[in-house]
Design a protein around this motif. Structure first.
Motif, short mmCIF file in Angstrom:
data_model
loop_
_atom_site.label_atom_id
_atom_site.label_comp_id
_atom_site.label_asym_id
_atom_site.label_seq_id
_atom_site.Cartn_x
_atom_site.Cartn_y
_atom_site.Cartn_z
N GLY A 1 16.70 62.97 35.57
CA GLY A 1 16.07 61.70 35.05
C GLY A 1 16.15 61.15 33.80
N GLU A 2 16.95 62.16 33.05
CA GLU A 2 17.09 61.81 31.85
C GLU A 2 18.23 60.68 31.18
N ALA A 3 18.91 60.31 32.44
CA ALA A 3 20.11 59.33 32.00
C ALA A 3 20.19 58.40 33.45
N VAL A 4 20.59 56.99 33.22
CA VAL A 4 21.02 56.24 34.29
C VAL A 4 22.30 55.64 33.87
N LEU A 5 22.96 55.38 34.90
CA LEU A 5 24.37 54.83 34.76
C LEU A 5 24.55 53.34 35.14
N VAL A 6 24.93 52.72 33.92
CA VAL A 6 25.05 51.27 33.97
C VAL A 6 26.38 50.80 34.08
N PRO A 7 27.37 50.45 35.03
CA PRO A 7 28.76 50.04 34.83
C PRO A 7 28.89 48.80 34.24
N MET A 8 30.06 48.97 33.40
CA MET A 8 30.81 47.39 32.83
C MET A 8 31.07 46.65 33.85
N ASP A 9 31.52 47.40 34.99
CA ASP A 9 32.31 46.33 36.04
C ASP A 9 31.12 45.57 36.80
N GLY A 10 29.87 45.76 36.61
CA GLY A 10 28.85 44.70 36.91
C GLY A 10 29.14 43.40 36.45
N PHE A 11 29.86 43.24 35.54
CA PHE A 11 29.92 42.17 34.86
C PHE A 11 31.34 41.29 35.08
N HIS A 12 31.82 41.79 36.30
CA HIS A 12 32.96 40.94 36.90
C HIS A 12 32.84 39.86 37.30
N LEU A 13 33.37 38.60 36.68
CA LEU A 13 33.23 37.45 37.37
C LEU A 13 33.14 37.23 38.67
N ALA A 14 32.71 36.54 39.49
CA ALA A 14 32.73 36.30 41.04
C ALA A 14 34.14 35.89 41.23
N ASN A 15 34.76 36.34 42.55
CA ASN A 15 35.94 35.84 42.83
C ASN A 15 36.01 34.47 42.92
N SER A 16 35.01 33.77 43.31
CA SER A 16 35.13 32.32 43.46
C SER A 16 35.32 31.49 42.12
N GLU A 17 34.90 32.05 41.25
CA GLU A 17 34.93 31.62 39.81
C GLU A 17 36.28 31.95 39.21
N LEU A 18 36.61 33.20 39.44
CA LEU A 18 37.98 33.49 39.14
C LEU A 18 39.11 32.53 39.61
N ARG A 19 39.01 32.35 41.00
CA ARG A 19 39.85 31.05 41.47
C ARG A 19 39.77 29.66 41.00
N ARG A 20 38.41 29.54 40.47
CA ARG A 20 38.33 28.15 39.89
C ARG A 20 38.96 28.06 38.53
N LEU A 21 39.02 29.19 37.84
CA LEU A 21 39.45 29.43 36.61
C LEU A 21 40.84 29.68 36.58
N GLY A 22 41.38 29.89 37.52
CA GLY A 22 43.00 30.16 37.98
C GLY A 22 43.53 31.81 37.25
N ARG A 23 42.28 32.61 37.35
CA ARG A 23 42.64 34.03 37.03
C ARG A 23 42.36 35.23 38.00
N ALA A 24 42.36 34.71 39.44
CA ALA A 24 42.10 35.54 40.17
C ALA A 24 43.49 36.61 40.30
N GLY A 25 44.56 36.19 40.04
CA GLY A 25 45.75 36.92 39.98
C GLY A 25 45.83 38.02 39.08
N ARG A 26 44.91 38.31 38.22
CA ARG A 26 44.95 39.08 37.16
C ARG A 26 43.43 39.78 36.82
N LYS A 27 42.76 39.64 37.85
CA LYS A 27 41.34 40.10 37.80
C LYS A 27 41.30 41.86 37.30
N GLY A 28 40.40 41.80 36.31
CA GLY A 28 40.52 43.17 35.33
C GLY A 28 41.05 42.93 33.97
N ALA A 29 41.51 41.78 33.78
CA ALA A 29 41.79 41.42 32.30
C ALA A 29 40.50 41.03 31.37
N PRO A 30 40.34 41.20 30.36
CA PRO A 30 39.36 41.06 29.66
C PRO A 30 38.44 39.75 29.79
#
Length: 223
Positions: A60-89
């Motif tokens: 109970g002294e620690a909790v995990l908060v992953p950075m990956d929870g801040f991935h943009l949604a796939n629909s937004e990546l497609r709108r931005l034209g970035r779906a083909g490189r998901k995981g880039a900054p």
């Protein structure tokens, strides 16, 4: 604590000394004070496995908060034209992640902060999945770009009390990364192509931040 006092390398063998890492993480725990430990490293290095095991051992002294929870949604990546490189900054809400870290650093008594998680089975972030109670003294966060110094990512390092960089033998890391993609539904040729054309480009960006870590860890939890 200065970088010189905490800097160094842990692990010259293939399997990590998890007990030593737990002791070091527990040293960050100060009752009544919130601290944040970051675990960085390239895709497939084993960050989420290590972070999850640390949190389990710390109870109970620690909790995990992953950075990956801040991935943009796939629909937004497609709108931005970035779906083909998901995981880039620029396929994450980096400013949102930094804002959450800032909020987590100053907990409000009686207020639970809800952080997002990431579901690899559907490749989407899930809002409000991780409750962070104000009395929990240590937040462990893990992700590729904790040490990245470009754009809104540059805010992140100063919001973390300590950052560990996890390094795994490159051949083994790539093998594990391909297998992970296959487990989550990619045909093997497609998984190998994605790793070579996307994940490894991102891995090079991640490696550039290694010198900014407080501790470099070599190896993995399993042989």
């Amino acid at each position: 604590m200065s970088a010189d006092e905490v800097g160094g390398t842990l692990g010259e063998g293939k399997v990590l000394d998890l007990d030593r890492l737990v002791v070091r993480a527990r040293g960050l725990v100060v009752p009544g004070r919130r601290r944040i430990l970051g675990i960085a490293g390239p895709p497939g290095a084993g960050k989420s496995t290590l972070a999850g095991e640390l949190v389990r051992r710390l109870g109970g002294e620690a909790v995990l908060v992953p950075m990956d929870g801040f991935h943009l949604a796939n629909s937004e990546l497609r709108r931005l034209g970035r779906a083909g490189r998901k995981g880039a900054p620029d396929t994450f809400d980096a400013a949102g992640y930094a804002a959450l870290l800032a909020r987590l650093r100053t907990p409000v008594p009686g207020t639970v902060v809800y952080a997002p998680d990431f579901d690899r089975s559907i490749e989407e972030a899930l809002a409000g999945s991780v409750p962070v109670a104000p009395e929990v003294p240590l937040v462990v966060t893990e992700g590729n770009y904790l040490l990245h110094d470009q754009g809104p990512w540059a805010q992140v390092r100063d919001l973390l009390d300590e950052v560990w960089y996890l390094h795994l033998d490159e051949e083994e890391r790539v093998r594990r990364l391909v297998e992970r993609h296959v487990r989550h539904g990619r045909p093997r040729p497609d998984a190998e192509r994605w790793v070579g054309e996307s994940d490894e480009v991102n891995a090079a960006l991640v490696a550039a931040g290694r010198a900014r870590a407080d501790l470099v860890i070599t190896g993995s939890l399993t042989g």
